[in-house]
Design an enzyme around this catalytic site. Structure first.
Site, PDB file in Angstrom:
ATOM      1  N   CYS A 243      32.738  39.355  43.090  1.00  0.00           N
ATOM      2  CA  CYS A 243      32.831  37.925  43.438  1.00  0.00           C
ATOM      3  C   CYS A 243      34.153  37.724  44.170  1.00  0.00           C
ATOM      4  O   CYS A 243      34.365  38.312  45.228  1.00  0.00           O
ATOM      5  CB  CYS A 243      32.694  37.035  42.211  1.00  0.00           C
ATOM      6  SG  CYS A 243      33.871  37.383  40.882  1.00  0.00           S
ATOM      7  N   ARG A 248      33.164  36.065  37.732  1.00  0.00           N
ATOM      8  CA  ARG A 248      31.756  35.679  37.873  1.00  0.00           C
ATOM      9  C   ARG A 248      30.887  36.930  37.972  1.00  0.00           C
ATOM     10  O   ARG A 248      29.767  36.977  37.462  1.00  0.00           O
ATOM     11  CB  ARG A 248      31.559  34.816  39.133  1.00  0.00           C
ATOM     12  CG  ARG A 248      32.053  33.398  38.995  1.00  0.00           C
ATOM     13  CD  ARG A 248      31.963  32.638  40.313  1.00  0.00           C
ATOM     14  NE  ARG A 248      32.969  33.070  41.277  1.00  0.00           N
ATOM     15  CZ  ARG A 248      33.105  32.572  42.511  1.00  0.00           C
ATOM     16  NH1 ARG A 248      32.282  31.625  42.924  1.00  0.00           N
ATOM     17  NH2 ARG A 248      34.049  33.006  43.315  1.00  0.00           N
TER      18      ARG A 248
END
Lengths: 287, 115
Positions: A243, A248
């Site tokens: 990410c 994430r």
């Protein structure tokens, strides 16, 4: 364990809010809130008995830009009263992103029984369950890691080689705007932006949130399989998730490795903030 | 995105993805228009949450000023109410409907806030 959770490849890594509520007093279980911003999360209220991991300070080495060292991890576990045999349940702010990052670090340092609260802090509060500001007193332990699994972590040299291989698939879990190169960082954090916007050549964009339902619990296994396989992310390949800074992508790493049971899933925590700033590396823009 | 509150402009330092609405609410009291922050449907970005936007707006309120926040999930409501309670703001109104809520905050005068 619910039928939906049982259907996942490794269902033991996930617990429900009901399970947590039933184990609040269980001495073999340590509940840990992992926050990016404790001042607007843990410090305002947390699950009774939960201890805090401050993501920025506790699980990272901000000087080296690295995950916490083995010695640092051992000290952290000791401070939180965690033993190697403790069942650790993680949850946190920002929709469990930083909790899954911590989960990934726990696995790198070989903690055997670590689990994630399905739906996290958001679901616990949504269900109107008890919250407290009381910080528990824990008895410190002496913790020793048993092995380090660096196979879970991708570094720049291997990604810069792997992205060209047919048997490797990169999954970019950022928003479409970040993937396309329209934005490089949240405007509130301009110093964290990359020099260039776009994505690693060949990566597919599957935003992390597509793996969760409205209440932040994970989608059923069939839907997850369809989501990833439909974009060529199949278990016969080595999967590298990334990410911007790796949190994430640890959420998607968790989904692919533990819920779908893909054999080789690696999180690239250098992510776009490293790739996008590195001289000479190719990028793609747009869809 | 810029919203205008009276004569003051207020720039939302968020991306288009996380764009937040800040509008002048209807005046309920003679002191003037009230700002409204709408967090519904807004997503966390990496390191930036909609709740922080509302907190920043609360911090910029003048003493005695009011802010209305529309939240989309109970976690946001919980966070904002708790934060306000600890930081010298009064929760004047709280209307919940399912997961959404409308909260009206007032920044206490210095004396009332114990400052």
């Amino acid at each position: 364990m619910s039928t939906a959770i049982k259907a996942y490849a490794v269902p033991e890594v996930l617990v429900s809010t009901d399970w947590v509520a039933q184990h609040l007093q269980d001495p073999s279980v340590r509940i840990v809130e992992v926050d990016y911003e404790p001042e607007t999360a843990y410090q305002l209220g947390h699950i009774p008995g939960a201890v805090l991991i401050n993501w920025k300070q506790d699980i990272n080495d901000t000087v080296r830009r690295d995950i916490v060292s083995k010695e640092g991890f051992e000290k952290l576990m000791g401070r939180l009263g965690i033993k190697p045999e403790t069942t650790v349940v993680l949850y946190g702010d920002f929709r469990n992103w930083f909790a899954t990052y911590a989960f990934w670090v726990f696995k790198i340092y070989g903690h055997k029984d670590v689990r994630l609260l399905n739906g996290g802090r958001r679901k616990w509060i949504d269900e109107g369950r008890e919250m407290t500001e009381e910080v528990p007193t824990v008895e410190p332990t002496t913790y020793r890691c048993h092995g380090i699994d660096l196979g879970l972590r991708a570094f720049l040299p291997e990604v810069s080689y792997a992205y060209q291989r047919d048997d490797v698939k990169l999954v970019d879990v950022r928003s479409p705007a970040e993937f396309k190169g329209e934005i490089t960082a949240p405007p509130e954090y301009p110093t964290e932006a990359a020099q260039r916007g776009g994505h690693i050549p060949g990566a597919v964009n599957i935003p992390w949130a597509q793996a969760v339902a409205d209440d932040d619990t994970f989608k059923p296994v069939d839907e997850l399989r369809q989501l990833y396989e439909g974009k060529g992310v199949t278990p016969d390949k080595t999967i590298i998730t990334y990410c911007r800074i790796g949190e994430r992508s640890s959420h998607t790493w968790f989904v692919l490795k533990y819920l779908l049971g893909y054999p080789t899933v690696i999180n690239y925590d250098g992510s776009w903030s490293e790739w996008g700033n590195t001289v000479g590396l190719p990028i793609e823009k747009g869809e | 995105m810029k919203g205008r509150v009276g004569e003051a402009s207020f720039e939302a330092a968020m991306s288009t993805e996380a764009e937040l609405t800040l509008t002048a609410g209807e005046a309920s009291e003679p002191r003037g228009p009230r700002m409204v922050v709408d967090l519904r449907g807004r997503e966390e970005m990496c390191g930036a949450s909609p709740v922080n936007f509302a907190i920043r707006a609360l911090k910029e309120l003048p003493l005695g000023g009011e802010l209305e926040v529309l939240t989309g999930v109970r976690e946001q409501t919980f966070t904002l109410v708790q934060w306000a309670r600890k930081n010298g703001y009064e929760v004047c109104e709280l209307e919940e409907s399912g997961r959404e809520a409308r909260i009206r905050f007032r920044r206490r005068a210095a004396k009332a806030a114990g400052l």
